[in-house]
Design a protein around this motif. Structure first.
Motif, PDB file in Angstrom:
ATOM      1  N   ILE A  98       0.846  -1.200   0.000  1.00 33.77           N
ATOM      2  CA  ILE A  98       0.000   0.000   0.000  1.00 33.77           C
ATOM      3  C   ILE A  98       0.879   1.247   0.000  1.00 33.77           C
ATOM      4  N   LEU A  99       0.294   2.335  -0.511  1.00 31.58           N
ATOM      5  CA  LEU A  99       0.865   3.670  -0.346  1.00 31.58           C
ATOM      6  C   LEU A  99      -0.188   4.511   0.380  1.00 31.58           C
ATOM      7  N   VAL A 100       0.270   5.368   1.260  1.00 33.84           N
ATOM      8  CA  VAL A 100      -0.650   6.153   2.095  1.00 33.84           C
ATOM      9  C   VAL A 100      -0.353   7.636   1.916  1.00 33.84           C
ATOM     10  N   SER A 101      -1.348   8.394   1.480  1.00 26.49           N
ATOM     11  CA  SER A 101      -1.153   9.835   1.362  1.00 26.49           C
ATOM     12  C   SER A 101      -2.104  10.559   2.283  1.00 26.49           C
ATOM     13  N   LEU A 102      -1.599  11.562   2.973  1.00 26.51           N
ATOM     14  CA  LEU A 102      -2.495  12.335   3.811  1.00 26.51           C
ATOM     15  C   LEU A 102      -2.318  13.825   3.666  1.00 26.51           C
ATOM     16  N   ALA A 103      -3.466  14.502   3.713  1.00 22.39           N
ATOM     17  CA  ALA A 103      -3.484  15.960   3.818  1.00 22.39           C
ATOM     18  C   ALA A 103      -4.091  16.247   5.178  1.00 22.39           C
ATOM     19  N   VAL A 104      -3.399  17.039   5.982  1.00 24.87           N
ATOM     20  CA  VAL A 104      -3.828  17.172   7.371  1.00 24.87           C
ATOM     21  C   VAL A 104      -3.694  18.622   7.816  1.00 24.87           C
ATOM     22  N   SER A 141      -8.542  22.496   5.718  1.00 30.48           N
ATOM     23  CA  SER A 141      -9.737  22.072   6.440  1.00 30.48           C
ATOM     24  C   SER A 141      -9.744  20.561   6.539  1.00 30.48           C
ATOM     25  N   GLY A 142      -9.595  20.064   7.728  1.00 25.61           N
ATOM     26  CA  GLY A 142      -9.818  18.651   7.971  1.00 25.61           C
ATOM     27  C   GLY A 142      -8.775  17.720   7.386  1.00 25.61           C
TER      28      GLY A 142
END
Ligand code: ADP
Ligand code: MG
Length: 353
Positions: A98-104, A141-142
């Motif tokens: 898996i690859l995991v991308s986050l915007a936080v 946002s979020g």
């Protein structure tokens, strides 16, 4: 869940982007032979040895796909992985990376991301999947969480949505409707909490459906069970949006119609009693509830004997000619009810009340 101990929380800025990535990923190790290089270089390197690459991605957005008012971050991380693994399983392939991308946004401390990654880690261990990369950025946002899953599979093992033929049997794993009923309980108790934060939520006795909603599992086990039974499905899909919608997808892609038998739809007794308690039609929750992440597939009628008494599978109908359309055969009456993406025609609601 993080407000209470605000003094101890670490702002993301304290670690910086690279420090954060390192901090979140350092507990992950590679366990699949196909994972050559994981997190840390500019890109991951995977090797496939003549197999096809099966790859899928999903975005989860706060407020659209999840509500942090009642979804624990650890469960969010776990479920975000599982929904992708389910898509790989629905191709009759085994997920391996898996690859995991986050915007936080800066409202999330490092500890919140640790929780998400703890859930991701648990899922990686359970399903023997390697985290090999991702991306990290800020959001105004979020929280947005995007996961990509990869599997390698021999071409002749892969099952698409396109191969169902008239007279094929329609088969489903597990039971349906539970995840939707779990969501109803969570939303009910969250609404009670919002109107009176001193009220204790009443979640006791609902464990099975709460777990189906918060911690669903991907049916990566089915591939091997089918192999042992010497069955290759003619078409397959995972149930993310509800049984009716998924039947229509196979119908559309395979150019066949279906007859679904209402009385055959597998449901857990807690899902049924909770639906009754909330004045919902239990069958409707299976048809249009979604998020069950069970597998729906078709098999040749010649394979009937191999599967007929198997505890993991329920035969719920069969394929017909495309011109004969998609209908549910109602319990008792044998009346034909048109299947729609929403679950069924409003027609049935009138008839069954
Ligand atoms: P670049 O700027 O070249 O895109 P990054 O600094 O974003 O590189 O990523 C460095 C390494 O960390 C890469 O291997 C990338 O795949 C990995 N990575 C970045 N963010 C995450 C994340 N949220 N989870 C897992 N791996 C990540
Ligand atoms: Mg990057």
């Amino acid at each position: 869940m993080f407000e209470d101990k605000s003094q101890e929380l670490t702002p993301i800025s304290k670690l910086g982007e690279f420090g954060l990535i390192k901090h979140l990923t350092e507990h992950f190790s590679l366990s699949n032979a196909s994972s050559e290089v994981g997190v840390g270089d500019d890109a991951a390197i995977l090797s496939s040895e003549n197999k096809k690459v099966v790859i899928t991605t999903d975005i989860l957005t706060e407020g659209v796909h999840f509500n942090l008012g009642y979804v624990p971050l650890k469960h969010l991380g776990y479920k975000a992985v599982v929904v992708n693994l389910s898509d790989i399983a629905a191709m009759n392939a085994t997920p391996t990376q898996i690859l995991v991308s986050l915007a936080v946004s800066n409202r999330f401390p490092v500890e919140a991301l640790e929780e998400i990654y703890a859930g991701i880690h648990t899922a990686c261990k359970k399903y023997n999947v390697d985290l090999v990369g991702g991306d990290t950025t800020s959001s105004n946002s979020g929280l947005v969480l995007s996961i990509t899953a990869i599997g390698f599979e021999n071409e002749d093992a892969i099952v698409k949505r396109t191969g169902a033929k008239p007279n094929d049997l329609l088969v489903v794993t597990g039971d349906l409707g539970g995840a939707y009923m779990g969501l109803q309980i969570l939303e009910r108790e969250h609404a009670v909490y919002l109107s009176n934060p001193n009220m204790q939520p009443e979640m006791e006795g609902y464990d099975y459906i709460l777990e189906k909603q918060l911690k669903p599992e991907a049916r990566t086990d089915i591939k091997n069970i089918l192999k042992e039974l010497d069955i290759k499905p003619t078409s397959m899909i995972d149930i993310s949006d509800g049984l009716a919608s998924e039947i229509l997808h196979i119908s559309d892609q395979s150019k066949v119609g279906f007859r679904l038998y209402e009385e055959k739809i597998p449901m857990d007794s807690l899902s049924i009693s909770t639906a009754d308690e909330m004045n919902l039609n239990p069958v409707m929750t299976a048809l249009s509830g979604g998020e069950d992440y069970e597998l729906l597939f078709t098999i040749s009628p010649n394979d009937f004997d191999k599967i007929k008494n198997h505890p993991d599978f329920t035969i719920i109908g069969h394929a017909v000619e495309k011109e004969d359309g998609n209908f549910m055969v109602a319990r008792g009456s044998n009346q034909l009810v048109a299947l729609t993406a929403q679950g069924w025609d409003a027609f049935l609601n009138n008839q069954s009340n």
